[in-house]
Design an enzyme around this catalytic site. Sequence first.
Site, mmCIF file in Angstrom:
data_model
loop_
_atom_site.group_PDB
_atom_site.id
_atom_site.type_symbol
_atom_site.label_atom_id
_atom_site.label_comp_id
_atom_site.label_asym_id
_atom_site.label_seq_id
_atom_site.Cartn_x
_atom_site.Cartn_y
_atom_site.Cartn_z
ATOM 1 N N HIS A 195 -6.324 -7.623 13.750
ATOM 2 C CA HIS A 195 -7.439 -6.772 13.309
ATOM 3 C C HIS A 195 -8.357 -6.417 14.462
ATOM 4 O O HIS A 195 -8.999 -5.378 14.466
ATOM 5 C CB HIS A 195 -8.183 -7.418 12.144
ATOM 6 C CG HIS A 195 -7.420 -7.290 10.879
ATOM 7 N ND1 HIS A 195 -6.645 -8.299 10.376
ATOM 8 C CD2 HIS A 195 -7.240 -6.227 10.050
ATOM 9 C CE1 HIS A 195 -6.044 -7.875 9.284
ATOM 10 N NE2 HIS A 195 -6.380 -6.632 9.057
ATOM 11 N N ARG A 302 -11.215 -0.667 4.493
ATOM 12 C CA ARG A 302 -11.076 -2.131 4.535
ATOM 13 C C ARG A 302 -12.428 -2.749 4.176
ATOM 14 O O ARG A 302 -13.223 -3.103 5.045
ATOM 15 C CB ARG A 302 -10.649 -2.584 5.934
ATOM 16 C CG ARG A 302 -9.224 -2.213 6.325
ATOM 17 C CD ARG A 302 -8.862 -2.810 7.676
ATOM 18 N NE ARG A 302 -7.441 -2.805 7.942
ATOM 19 C CZ ARG A 302 -6.797 -1.882 8.659
ATOM 20 N NH1 ARG A 302 -7.457 -0.855 9.170
ATOM 21 N NH2 ARG A 302 -5.494 -1.980 8.875
ATOM 22 N N ARG A 338 -10.001 -0.438 -0.622
ATOM 23 C CA ARG A 338 -9.215 -1.654 -0.781
ATOM 24 C C ARG A 338 -10.158 -2.805 -1.098
ATOM 25 O O ARG A 338 -11.145 -3.013 -0.389
ATOM 26 C CB ARG A 338 -8.446 -1.967 0.494
ATOM 27 C CG ARG A 338 -7.765 -3.322 0.323
ATOM 28 C CD ARG A 338 -6.909 -3.724 1.448
ATOM 29 N NE ARG A 338 -7.653 -4.152 2.610
ATOM 30 C CZ ARG A 338 -7.065 -4.384 3.768
ATOM 31 N NH1 ARG A 338 -5.779 -4.172 3.908
ATOM 32 N NH2 ARG A 338 -7.768 -4.798 4.792
ATOM 33 N N GLU A 439 2.979 -5.219 0.938
ATOM 34 C CA GLU A 439 2.815 -5.911 2.220
ATOM 35 C C GLU A 439 3.720 -7.130 2.328
ATOM 36 O O GLU A 439 3.790 -7.781 3.357
ATOM 37 C CB GLU A 439 1.372 -6.386 2.373
ATOM 38 C CG GLU A 439 0.368 -5.279 2.227
ATOM 39 C CD GLU A 439 -1.025 -5.683 2.646
ATOM 40 O OE1 GLU A 439 -1.358 -5.497 3.816
ATOM 41 O OE2 GLU A 439 -1.779 -6.188 1.792
ATOM 42 N N ASN A 462 1.653 -3.514 8.698
ATOM 43 C CA ASN A 462 1.245 -4.602 9.607
ATOM 44 C C ASN A 462 1.624 -5.945 9.015
ATOM 45 O O ASN A 462 2.193 -6.805 9.679
ATOM 46 C CB ASN A 462 -0.268 -4.579 9.836
ATOM 47 C CG ASN A 462 -0.751 -3.228 10.299
ATOM 48 O OD1 ASN A 462 0.020 -2.471 10.857
ATOM 49 N ND2 ASN A 462 -2.011 -2.920 10.045
ATOM 50 N N ASP A 463 1.300 -6.111 7.748
ATOM 51 C CA ASP A 463 1.653 -7.367 7.096
ATOM 52 C C ASP A 463 3.114 -7.384 6.675
ATOM 53 O O ASP A 463 3.759 -8.426 6.730
ATOM 54 C CB ASP A 463 0.753 -7.598 5.866
ATOM 55 C CG ASP A 463 -0.580 -8.209 6.288
ATOM 56 O OD1 ASP A 463 -0.563 -9.124 7.126
ATOM 57 O OD2 ASP A 463 -1.623 -7.743 5.804
ATOM 58 N N CYS A 510 -0.149 2.864 5.240
ATOM 59 C CA CYS A 510 -1.475 2.772 5.845
ATOM 60 C C CYS A 510 -1.520 1.721 6.961
ATOM 61 O O CYS A 510 -2.574 1.443 7.512
ATOM 62 C CB CYS A 510 -2.546 2.481 4.796
ATOM 63 S SG CYS A 510 -2.327 0.885 4.003
HETATM 64 C C1 PEP Z 1 -1.416 -3.671 6.710
HETATM 65 O O1 PEP Z 1 -1.181 -4.866 6.533
HETATM 66 O O2 PEP Z 1 -0.583 -2.886 7.195
HETATM 67 C C2 PEP Z 1 -2.730 -3.112 6.364
HETATM 68 C C3 PEP Z 1 -2.945 -1.826 6.397
HETATM 69 O O3 PEP Z 1 -3.724 -3.986 6.042
HETATM 70 P P1 PEP Z 1 -4.469 -4.880 7.146
HETATM 71 O O4 PEP Z 1 -4.041 -4.394 8.499
HETATM 72 O O5 PEP Z 1 -5.926 -4.734 6.935
HETATM 73 O O6 PEP Z 1 -3.960 -6.252 6.834
HETATM 74 MG MG MG Z 2 -2.561 -6.010 5.324
#
Ligand code: PEP
Ligand code: MG
Length: 578
Positions: A195, A302, A338, A439, A462-463, A510
């Site tokens: 992050h 977020r 979110r 995710e 990302n997750d 996203c």
């Molecule tokens: C993700 O996990 O891709 C996402 C958009 O959420 P974050 O990066 O805030 O975990």
């Molecule tokens: Mg995420």
Amino acid sequence: MVSFALHGIGVSGGIAIGRAHLVSHATREVAHYTIPLAQVPAEIERFAAAIGEVQRELEGLHAALTSGDAPGEFGAFLDVHWMILNDPTLSEAPRRIIAEQRCNAEWALTLQMGVLVDQFEQIEDTYLRERKSDVLQVGERVLKRLMGRPGTLPAPSAEEQTILVAHDLSPADVIQFKQHHFAAFLTDLGGITSHTAIVARGINVPAVVATHNARSLIRDGEMVIVDGSNHVVIVNPDRSVLAEYRLKQDEFELARQKLRRLRSKRADTLDGIHVELHANIELPGDIDQALKNGATGIGLFRSEFLFLNRTGLPSEDEQFEAFREVAVGMQGMPVTIRTFDLGADKHKEELDGLTRVAPNPALGLRAIRFCLAEPRLFLTQLRAILRATHYGNVRILIPMLASASEIDQTLAMIARAKESLHEQGVPFDPNVKVGGMIEIPAAVLAMGAFLRKLDFLSIGTNDLIQYTLAVDRSDDAVSHLYDPLHPAVLRLLATAIAGATKAKVPIAVCGEMAGDLQLTRLLLGLGLREFSMHPSHLLGVKQRVLQSDVAATAALIERMRRTDEPEKLGLILGRLNG
Ligand code: PEP
Ligand code: MG
């Protein structure tokens, strides 16, 4: 002066040239920065105020104890803390350190705590030696107060750019630095989709993470070039290198200006497919940048960032004001809020008591799991979001869903929040759309429930990558294994997009993949029609969309879907982008 280069992971592109400003962090993420001489009295005052607040806190605890039936040793324990707090070694010495070293109060206190702990460790008597932990606890209380009211960082000089060099920065730190207009960030630690990296990208400054020892090799005030696009940092460059980078910097800026012309152009591919390009934001103030870059909606707000860099939790009204600001500011365009995803690398001390230190935070009580475990906090936020639906085109997005029962529980909570607002006569949109984030691989593999129960989906790559490959997204030791193009990841993406498209459930991406130019054509080819990314990537991706012919890439995409040989995937991707 010796010139040298460092390599890391460029998490935000562009070139910055400036003077290094070192930020240190002790074990508890305590920032260290120098302050101007004129600011010393105010910093000492800030320290004194924190001591005063902790005094009152201890007094309050004492009063509560004596009126209740708590065992007597608690009172004695508080007395010890009171004595430690008022001992000049803790309450006075840091003031001297602030004045002598011209450093921030947190750092002065941390230094003095170190001195005290060393002294305690020398003590022979076991009982007294163990009082070390009391000193640490009292020190922590004061630190917490100080960090709840952060001091002012030195203003960057008008004529010279400042480059922040830190061992590590938390996402909350970066948000805090946002107001200070630093030219670039460098950290020793960090992964590409941590992050911290995401927020640095949002600020739109070059950033290189995972440099390993930048913090110890670079000295305060040294000249540094940060080339975020090429993952490199050059310290003390000679004149010719400097000149070359200044030229590159101008070229980069020129290219950025050219892109601005695309701002209000519709994002249609060469073969006429329309694509929605939405923005990811962390705070309401980010919508300016989203609009400037032509976002046609907010695909990911977020909301947990409303909880960071402050003491206490945001009230329903505060959250509502933030959501309303975004809803109104986006003038009818979709705003996807979110629900808060705290836990893992976004940490909130006030909630520690409710969670506990998880053995593995990324797999622990994070995001929706935490919300369902703490219905009071969740309901507060849901009410705030629902109230904002009255002022714009607001949708609710739920992070980290893994199972049908979590969806059911979430929908039941939303129904409860609606009911309470309805009873109070507070206006909201009863038909607000509720979506889920994809995710966790389980969500793709058992997507039927998601498709039946939710109005839209958004893939958090990302997750999804982190959980598919079992690679911690914020750990640079395994960042070489974090691979968006792993055949398993591609297969999950393809399955999710195809499944949702067939069921006519809108689906977006996203995660950071959405803003990666190298992946735009791949995602379009997989059938993606809605991308959400940091505003700074929007125009670049739009340009790529405008230059893409989806029908013409169908055969290559099909080959990519079938192969599980990484080298072949790389080659095909090269051709796709060629
Ligand atoms: C993700 O996990 O891709 C996402 C958009 O959420 P974050 O990066 O805030 O975990
Ligand atoms: Mg995420």
